[in-house]
Design an enzyme around this catalytic site. Structure first.
Site, PDB file in Angstrom:
ATOM      1  N   LYS A 126       0.879  -1.188   0.000  1.00 28.31           N
ATOM      2  CA  LYS A 126       0.000   0.000   0.000  1.00 28.31           C
ATOM      3  C   LYS A 126       0.906   1.224   0.000  1.00 28.31           C
ATOM      4  CE  LYS A 126      -4.432   1.066   0.152  1.00 28.31           C
ATOM      5  NZ  LYS A 126      -5.625   0.334  -0.307  1.00 28.31           N
ATOM      6  N   ASP A 166      -7.025   4.343  -4.527  1.00 29.53           N
ATOM      7  CA  ASP A 166      -7.681   4.216  -3.219  1.00 29.53           C
ATOM      8  C   ASP A 166      -8.290   5.594  -2.958  1.00 29.53           C
ATOM      9  OD1 ASP A 166      -7.853   2.299  -0.707  1.00 29.53           O
ATOM     10  OD2 ASP A 166      -7.352   4.235   0.142  1.00 29.53           O
TER      11      ASP A 166
END
Ligand code: NDP
Length: 446
Positions: A126, A166
Site C-alpha cells: 500500500k 484508493d
C-alpha cells in the site's frame, strides 16, 4: 489463549508504538490466527505471524511540487511493501491529508490477507501521500503526481509492485501517474491498475469493489434464506466504492436511503434511483462538489457532521474510511433491526463495533473479504495486460462474481462456529493466512 494474544501484541506494540491503526489491524488478525496457530504448531515454529507483521520494506520520500501560485509545496510519499510470498506487491495508493505510516501499514497488512483470499498470485502493499487533491486544480494534481512518480518509479514494476487507486486516487490520478512512469522508464507495461480502458484498463475495474461488496452481501444473505431485493440499505461514502455499491443495489432491487461524505450525510427515504445516482456521480467525479447539494436538489434531509448509522435499515454498507462505525453506532444499527453489515471500506468498523455485531449474531463481513473484488479485478487487469488482450464486461463481471463466491465459501469453511453461525472475520483471516504461510515456509527464512 488471551494471554498468548496479549504477549504477542505486547511485542508488536513495543516495535510499533504510535501506530494505532496498524496495531488495531494486527490485533484483529491475532485474535483469530493465534488459536489456529496453537492448533497447527508448524506455523508457530516458523514464526509466520511475527514475520507477516513486519513489513518487508517501508519507503518514505519527499515530494516537492509547485502550485498554481508559483509556490513550492512539500508532501511526504510512502510505499509499504508488506509481503511478497505469493506474488508481487499489490495494493492501492491513497492521497489524503490523514495519510501516515500507521494507516498505510494497516492497509498493507490487511491487503496481504485480502489478496491471498482472491486466489490470485498477488502479495500485499500500500502507499500514498498526505497530499490533499481536494480544492486543487487538474494542473496541480498532475504536477504532484509527476513528482510522486519521479521517486516511486524506481521501487515498482509490473513484476515487482503494482499500485492502484484508493481514497483520493481515481482515474485522473492513475492517468497522470502512468504517464510519468512511461515517460521515465520508456516502457508501456501494466505497472498500475485502475487505468482507463483506452490504455490498458480492465472493464468493470471501476465498478469492481462496490459490485463485489453487494455480491458478497448476497452470498451472506443466502445462508439465511434471504436476498437483498426489497431490503433497505444504508450506505456511507459517495466515492468510487459507494457509487458502484449503490448502482448494484439498485440493479438488484434494494432501496438505498443514505450516502455521505466527510462533511455529513443525506437521507432520502424515497430511495436513490438511477437518475439520482447519475447526479451524484457527476457531482462527485466531475464537479467534485459536496453531498449536501443532493439534499438541496431532491428536497431531502442533510445531517451536517453526522454519520448515517442512526437510520433504520436491514443492511449497512460502510464504504467511506477506517473507524467510521464505532460501538454506539453498532448498537444503534442492531437495535434498529439491521442484520447484515458488509464492509466496502477497509476497517470501517472498530474492534468494539465488531464485537457487538458478533454478540448479536448478525451477518458481518470484514473488508478483507467483502471488498476484495477491487483488487481481484486489478489482478484480472494484470492478466489482460500480460496477455495483451481485453476481456468483455460480461466476462470480467462473471469472474468477479465467481471470485466473491469462492471467498465466501472459504470464509464459511474456516469461520463456522457454534453450529451454524459463521464468524467471517475468523474465516477470512485463517483462509488468507494459510496460503501465505505455506508459501513463506516453502521459501525459507527470507
Ligand atoms: P474515494 O476517494 O473515491 O471516496 C472516499 C469517500 O469516503 C468519499 O465520499 C469521502 O468523502 C469519504 N471519506 C474519506 N475520508 C473520510 C473521513 N475521514 N471521514 C468521512 N468520510 C470520509 O475512495 P474509495 O471509494 O476508493 O475508497 C473508500 C474506502 O474503500 C477506503 O477505505 C478504501 O481503502 C476502500 N477500498 C477501496 C477500493 C477501491 O477499489 N477503490 C478497494 C478496496 C477498498 P469526501 O469526498 O468528503 O472526501
Amino acid at each position: 489463549m488471551d494471554i498468548l494474544i496479549k504477549e504477542f501484541m505486547a511485542k508488536i506494540e513495543s516495535r510499533n508504538a504510535h501506530e494505532p491503526e496498524f496495531l488495531q489491524a494486527v490485533q484483529e488478525v491475532a485474535e483469530s490466527i493465534i488459536p489456529f496457530i496453537e492448533a497447527n504448531p508448524k506455523y508457530k515454529k516458523h514464526k509466520i505471524l511475527e514475520r507477516i507483521a513486519e513489513p518487508e520494506r517501508v519507503i518514505s520520500f519527499r515530494v516537492p511540487w509547485m502550485n498554481d501560485a508559483g509556490e513550492i509545496e512539500i508532501n511526504r510519499g510512502y510505499r509499504v511493501q508488506m509481503n511478497s510470498a505469493i506474488g508481487p506487491y499489490k495494493g492501492g495508493l491513497r492521497f489524503h491529508p490523514s495519510v501516515n505510516q500507521s494507516i498505510l501499514k494497516f492497509l498493507a497488512f490487511e491487503q496481504v490477507f485480502k489478496n491471498s483470499l482472491t486466489g490470485l498470485p498477488m502479495g500485499g502493499g500500500k502507499g500514498g501521500s498526505d497530499f490533499d487533491p481536494k480544492g486543487k486544480s487538474d494542473n496541480e494534481v498532475m504536477k504532484f503526481c509527476q513528482s510522486f512518480m519521479t521517486e516511486l518509479y524506481r521501487h515498482i514494476h509490473a513484476d515487482i509492485d503494482i499500485p492502484a487507486g484508493d481514497i483520493g486516487v481515481g482515474a485522473r490520478e492513475i492517468g497522470f501517474l502512468f504517464g510519468q512512469y512511461k515517460r521515465i522508464q520508456g516502457e508501456f507495461t501494466g505497472v498500475l491498475t485502475g487505468k482507463a480502458a483506452e490504455y490498458g484498463g480492465s472493464l468493470i475495474r471501476p465498478e469492481a469493489t462496490g459490485y463485489g461488496v453487494v455480491y458478497f452481501a448476497e452470498e451472506m444473505l443466502k445462508t439465511r434464506g434471504e436476498s437483498i431485493s426489497g431490503k433497505t440499505v444504508v450506505v456511507s461514502g459517495s466515492g468510487n466504492v459507494a457509487q458502484y455499491a449503490v448502482e448494484k443495489c439498485i440493479q438488484v432491487g434494494a432501496k438505498v436511503v443514505t450516502m455521505s461524505d466527510s462533511s455529513g450525510f443525506i437521507h432520502d427515504p424515497a430511495g436513490i434511483d438511477t437518475a439520482k445516482l447519475a447526479y451524484i456521480m457527476e457531482l462527485k467525479n466531475v464537479r467534485r462538489g459536496r453531498i449536501e447539494e443532493y439534499a438541496k436538489k431532491y428536497g431531502c434531509d442533510y445531517f451536517e457532521g453526522e454519520k448515517p448509522w442512526k437510520i433504520k435499515c436491514d443492511i449497512a454498507l460502510p464504504n467511506a474510511t477506517q473507524n467510521e462505525l464505532d460501538a454506539p453506532d453498532a448498537l444503534l444499527l442492531v437495535q434498529n433491526g439491521c442484520f447484515c453489515i458488509a464492509e466496502g471500506a477497509n476497517m470501517p468498523c472498530t474492534l468494539e463495533a465488531v464485537r457487538i455485531f458478533d454478540a448479536a449474531r448478525v451477518l458481518y463481513a470484514p473488508g478483507k473479504a467483502s471488498n476484495a473484488g477491487g483488487v481481484a479485478v486489478s489482478g484480472l487487469e494484470m492478466s489482460q495486460n500480460s496477455l495483451r488482450i481485453s476481456w468483455t464486461r460480461d466476462e470480467v463481471d462473471s469472474r468477479l462474481r465467481q471470485i466473491m463466491h469462492q471467498i465466501h465459501e472459504a470464509c464459511v469453511r474456516n469461520g463456522r462456529v457454534d453450529g451454524d453461525f459463521v464468524d467471517y472475520t475468523r474465516g477470512a483471516n485463517i483462509s488468507g493466512f494459510i496460503k501465505v504461510a505455506e508459501a513463506m515456509i516453502a521459501q525459507g527464512i527470507v
